[in-house]
Design a protein around this motif. Structure first.
Motif, PDB file in Angstrom:
ATOM      1  N   SER A 140     -31.850  44.175  12.176  1.00 49.35           N
ATOM      2  CA  SER A 140     -31.172  42.898  11.926  1.00 49.35           C
ATOM      3  C   SER A 140     -31.341  41.888  13.058  1.00 49.35           C
ATOM      4  CB  SER A 140     -29.679  43.128  11.690  1.00 49.35           C
ATOM      5  OG  SER A 140     -29.465  43.848  10.510  1.00 49.35           O
ATOM      6  N   ASN A 141     -31.324  40.638  12.633  1.00 52.39           N
ATOM      7  CA  ASN A 141     -31.371  39.513  13.546  1.00 52.39           C
ATOM      8  C   ASN A 141     -30.471  38.425  12.979  1.00 52.39           C
ATOM      9  OD1 ASN A 141     -32.220  38.143  15.846  1.00 52.39           O
ATOM     10  ND2 ASN A 141     -34.065  37.352  14.899  1.00 52.39           N
ATOM     11  N   ASP A 142     -30.736  37.196  13.299  1.00 57.48           N
ATOM     12  CA  ASP A 142     -29.883  36.073  12.928  1.00 57.48           C
ATOM     13  C   ASP A 142     -30.457  35.276  11.755  1.00 57.48           C
ATOM     14  OD1 ASP A 142     -27.490  34.960  13.646  1.00 57.48           O
ATOM     15  OD2 ASP A 142     -28.241  33.823  15.347  1.00 57.48           O
ATOM     16  N   PHE A 143     -29.609  34.950  10.769  1.00 63.13           N
ATOM     17  CA  PHE A 143     -29.969  33.902   9.815  1.00 63.13           C
ATOM     18  C   PHE A 143     -29.773  32.561  10.509  1.00 63.13           C
ATOM     19  CE2 PHE A 143     -29.312  36.927   6.269  1.00 63.13           C
ATOM     20  CZ  PHE A 143     -30.386  36.579   5.474  1.00 63.13           C
ATOM     21  N   GLY A 180     -31.665  10.829   8.072  1.00 70.34           N
ATOM     22  CA  GLY A 180     -31.749  10.194   9.384  1.00 70.34           C
ATOM     23  C   GLY A 180     -31.115  10.982  10.518  1.00 70.34           C
ATOM     24  N   MET A 181     -30.511  12.143  10.223  1.00 68.58           N
ATOM     25  CA  MET A 181     -29.844  12.903  11.267  1.00 68.58           C
ATOM     26  C   MET A 181     -30.878  13.541  12.197  1.00 68.58           C
ATOM     27  SD  MET A 181     -26.942  15.893  10.891  1.00 68.58           S
ATOM     28  CE  MET A 181     -25.688  14.784  10.217  1.00 68.58           C
ATOM     29  N   LYS A 182     -30.640  13.401  13.491  1.00 67.21           N
ATOM     30  CA  LYS A 182     -31.564  13.960  14.489  1.00 67.21           C
ATOM     31  C   LYS A 182     -31.262  15.450  14.677  1.00 67.21           C
ATOM     32  CE  LYS A 182     -30.203  10.778  17.321  1.00 67.21           C
ATOM     33  NZ  LYS A 182     -29.966   9.993  18.556  1.00 67.21           N
ATOM     34  N   ILE A 183     -32.181  16.283  14.212  1.00 66.45           N
ATOM     35  CA  ILE A 183     -31.986  17.730  14.256  1.00 66.45           C
ATOM     36  C   ILE A 183     -33.005  18.358  15.204  1.00 66.45           C
ATOM     37  CG2 ILE A 183     -31.990  19.886  12.934  1.00 66.45           C
ATOM     38  CD1 ILE A 183     -29.712  18.117  12.112  1.00 66.45           C
ATOM     39  N   ARG A 184     -32.508  19.128  16.155  1.00 66.46           N
ATOM     40  CA  ARG A 184     -33.421  19.878  17.015  1.00 66.46           C
ATOM     41  C   ARG A 184     -33.938  21.094  16.252  1.00 66.46           C
ATOM     42  NH1 ARG A 184     -34.137  25.393  18.672  1.00 66.46           N
ATOM     43  NH2 ARG A 184     -35.614  25.323  20.406  1.00 66.46           N
ATOM     44  N   VAL A 185     -35.255  21.306  16.295  1.00 68.99           N
ATOM     45  CA  VAL A 185     -35.869  22.466  15.648  1.00 68.99           C
ATOM     46  C   VAL A 185     -36.786  23.152  16.654  1.00 68.99           C
ATOM     47  CG1 VAL A 185     -35.785  21.428  13.350  1.00 68.99           C
ATOM     48  CG2 VAL A 185     -37.828  21.129  14.761  1.00 68.99           C
ATOM     49  N   PRO A 186     -37.178  24.417  16.396  1.00 70.98           N
ATOM     50  CA  PRO A 186     -38.135  25.084  17.282  1.00 70.98           C
ATOM     51  C   PRO A 186     -39.447  24.313  17.336  1.00 70.98           C
ATOM     52  CG  PRO A 186     -37.147  26.648  15.748  1.00 70.98           C
ATOM     53  CD  PRO A 186     -36.744  25.285  15.286  1.00 70.98           C
ATOM     54  N   GLU A 187     -40.235  24.610  18.359  1.00 71.18           N
ATOM     55  CA  GLU A 187     -41.526  23.929  18.526  1.00 71.18           C
ATOM     56  C   GLU A 187     -42.532  24.518  17.538  1.00 71.18           C
ATOM     57  OE1 GLU A 187     -42.177  22.858  22.954  1.00 71.18           O
ATOM     58  OE2 GLU A 187     -40.866  24.589  22.974  1.00 71.18           O
ATOM     59  N   SER A 188     -42.370  24.121  16.281  1.00 64.30           N
ATOM     60  CA  SER A 188     -43.173  24.686  15.193  1.00 64.30           C
ATOM     61  C   SER A 188     -43.412  23.633  14.125  1.00 64.30           C
ATOM     62  CB  SER A 188     -42.443  25.885  14.577  1.00 64.30           C
ATOM     63  OG  SER A 188     -42.949  26.199  13.303  1.00 64.30           O
ATOM     64  N   PRO A 189     -44.655  23.397  13.720  1.00 56.51           N
ATOM     65  CA  PRO A 189     -44.953  22.443  12.647  1.00 56.51           C
ATOM     66  C   PRO A 189     -44.231  22.788  11.354  1.00 56.51           C
ATOM     67  CG  PRO A 189     -46.979  23.081  13.768  1.00 56.51           C
ATOM     68  CD  PRO A 189     -45.899  23.990  14.282  1.00 56.51           C
ATOM     69  N   MET A 190     -43.980  24.073  11.145  1.00 55.52           N
ATOM     70  CA  MET A 190     -43.324  24.538   9.927  1.00 55.52           C
ATOM     71  C   MET A 190     -41.909  23.968   9.799  1.00 55.52           C
ATOM     72  SD  MET A 190     -42.905  28.501   8.844  1.00 55.52           S
ATOM     73  CE  MET A 190     -42.174  28.971  10.403  1.00 55.52           C
ATOM     74  N   ALA A 194     -33.441  30.344   6.912  1.00 56.00           N
ATOM     75  CA  ALA A 194     -34.587  31.124   7.403  1.00 56.00           C
ATOM     76  C   ALA A 194     -34.066  32.373   8.107  1.00 56.00           C
ATOM     77  CB  ALA A 194     -35.448  30.302   8.358  1.00 56.00           C
ATOM     78  N   TYR A 195     -34.901  33.394   8.111  1.00 54.07           N
ATOM     79  CA  TYR A 195     -34.525  34.668   8.740  1.00 54.07           C
ATOM     80  C   TYR A 195     -35.757  35.276   9.388  1.00 54.07           C
ATOM     81  CZ  TYR A 195     -32.403  39.320   9.281  1.00 54.07           C
ATOM     82  OH  TYR A 195     -31.891  40.490   9.790  1.00 54.07           O
ATOM     83  N   VAL A 226     -29.674  14.656  20.438  1.00 54.72           N
ATOM     84  CA  VAL A 226     -29.819  15.068  19.042  1.00 54.72           C
ATOM     85  C   VAL A 226     -28.426  15.275  18.453  1.00 54.72           C
ATOM     86  CG1 VAL A 226     -32.108  16.109  19.237  1.00 54.72           C
ATOM     87  CG2 VAL A 226     -30.095  17.492  19.742  1.00 54.72           C
ATOM     88  N   ASP A 227     -28.357  15.183  17.117  1.00 52.19           N
ATOM     89  CA  ASP A 227     -27.067  15.339  16.444  1.00 52.19           C
ATOM     90  C   ASP A 227     -26.760  16.787  16.079  1.00 52.19           C
ATOM     91  OD1 ASP A 227     -26.679  12.463  16.263  1.00 52.19           O
ATOM     92  OD2 ASP A 227     -28.241  12.500  14.703  1.00 52.19           O
ATOM     93  N   GLY A 228     -27.813  17.559  15.846  1.00 54.76           N
ATOM     94  CA  GLY A 228     -27.587  18.912  15.368  1.00 54.76           C
ATOM     95  C   GLY A 228     -28.725  19.856  15.696  1.00 54.76           C
ATOM     96  N   GLN A 229     -28.591  21.093  15.230  1.00 49.97           N
ATOM     97  CA  GLN A 229     -29.584  22.134  15.489  1.00 49.97           C
ATOM     98  C   GLN A 229     -29.444  23.201  14.401  1.00 49.97           C
ATOM     99  OE1 GLN A 229     -28.826  25.563  17.282  1.00 49.97           O
ATOM    100  NE2 GLN A 229     -26.882  25.297  16.217  1.00 49.97           N
ATOM    101  N   ASP A 230     -30.365  24.191  14.412  1.00 46.97           N
ATOM    102  CA  ASP A 230     -30.337  25.138  13.294  1.00 46.97           C
ATOM    103  C   ASP A 230     -30.426  26.610  13.711  1.00 46.97           C
ATOM    104  OD1 ASP A 230     -33.127  25.290  13.905  1.00 46.97           O
ATOM    105  OD2 ASP A 230     -33.584  25.747  11.805  1.00 46.97           O
ATOM    106  N   ASN A 231     -29.795  26.940  14.831  1.00 51.07           N
ATOM    107  CA  ASN A 231     -29.705  28.349  15.205  1.00 51.07           C
ATOM    108  C   ASN A 231     -28.487  28.996  14.564  1.00 51.07           C
ATOM    109  OD1 ASN A 231     -31.877  29.104  17.201  1.00 51.07           O
ATOM    110  ND2 ASN A 231     -31.094  27.234  18.151  1.00 51.07           N
TER     111      ASN A 231
END
Length: 344
Positions: free
Chosen positions: A156-159, A177-187, A244-245, A216-221
């Motif tokens: 197991s890991n994190d969703f 328009g919300m500024k979301i931080r994402v991993p350094e990935s084109p995907m 994502a998982y 940034v306004d948000g993130q997805d971890n």
């Protein structure tokens, strides 16, 4: 006399060579030799992986009568996920536990497993990865093996969840328009652009300050990463999107594995199986505790709405079909995902 001495020397060399060959084969002939295995990861010692690793260390010591010593190297002492994989492949590092996000920087063709909505529920993870007949787990194991890395199992890991400091996210319109931080990935950049957000890649080490300063306004971890890094202090609104998982994978250097005796290999495999189960239990418990911490800190934690779920799946399917995103992935796996979703 000279000939006799020469024959004796040659015979001794032949016997020594035979024993050396047996020792390299990984047969039980080397079962008396002590093995020290450095077991690395990039997470803190308090993480579910490392708490369970303490029991793995004890089990290996007891079941091998002290002939297998595990050294737990947490916190990235062997470098990034990619650097750990490289060291493991060369045989300089014995074992690693890491997520498929990170390992895919080294085993690039496995990136398809990390695409959004490929694994959206724990039922998906159990069926396609954890189950011994799951096609995704089988495919990953084959891909990783090409790099002289032997997979010992998945756990197991994190969703990934979605958080922000502005308002609850109940539909795609709330992301506009919300500024979301994402991993350094084109995907992930592609996925969040499809949702109408303004994604930006920022190294994780800079994320807390970026959230605090409202860069940034948000993130997805997910909670497993977010709470230990106190991200809930800067993010009031959390949605359990599970978009994502990245399964956790335990792997060992093929060179190290081949150097072990059959008895040692058997003991290690059995102990790692128990370890994988314990990690799953730890992660389940942590989820409950981390969600409570978020709420105690004044955060709103909500489930994903049907509307947002459908919109995010649609955005994900567009990402699956974007060649610039998937060009380095295992195309057989990508095509199967598309076929199963009736997109091909």
């Amino acid at each position: 006399m000279k000939l006799k001495k020469t024959m004796v020397v040659l015979l001794a060399i032949a016997v020594a060579a035979a024993f050396t060959a047996c020792g390299k084969s990984g047969s039980s002939s080397g079962s008396g030799d002590k093995v020290t295995l450095h077991f690395a990861n990039t997470l803190a010692t308090s993480n579910a992986w490392n708490r369970a690793a303490k029991d793995l260390k004890k089990d290996l010591d007891e079941k091998s009568d002290g002939k297998i010593e595990l050294v737990i190297d947490a916190g990235g002492v062997h470098g990034s996920d990619k650097e750990q994989a490289e060291s493991c492949a060369s045989g300089d590092l014995a074992m690693v536990i890491g997520s498929t996000v990170g390992l895919d920087a080294y085993v690039t063709e496995m990136g398809w497993i990390n695409m959004p909505y490929v694994l959206h529920t724990m039922d998906d993870v159990e069926k396609y990865v954890f189950d011994e007949d799951g096609w995704m787990g089988k495919e990953l194991t084959k891909e990783i093996a090409k790099y002289d890395l032997k997979v010992l199992g998945y756990t197991s890991n994190d969703f990934r969840w979605l958080s922000n400091s502005k308002h609850p996210i109940k539909s795609q319109a709330d992301l506009k328009g919300m500024k979301i931080r994402v991993p350094e990935s084109p995907m992930y950049l592609n996925f969040f652009k499809n949702l109408g957000a303004t994604p930006t890649s920022i190294p994780f080490t800079d994320l807390a300050s970026a959230l605090q300063q409202k860069t940034v306004d948000g993130q997805d971890n997910g909670p497993q990463i977010s709470v230990p890094n106190d991200l809930q202090s800067f993010q009031k609104y959390w949605t359990k999107t599970n978009h994502a998982y990245a399964p956790a994978v335990v792997y060992i250097s093929q060179k190290v594995w081949d150097s072990m005796s059959e008895d040692q290999q058997k003991i290690l495999s059995e102990c790692v199986d128990d370890y994988l189960d314990e990690v799953k239990e730890n992660v389940n418990e942590d989820y409950k505790g981390f969600e409570k911490t978020m709420k105690d800190d004044g955060c709103q934690v909500i489930g994903i709405s049907d509307t947002l779920d459908k919109q995010m799946r649609s955005a994900a399917e567009k990402t699956w079909q974007t060649k610039s995103v998937t060009k380095n992935f295992n195309q057989d796996a990508v095509n199967k995902i598309l076929e199963d979703a009736d997109l091909k």
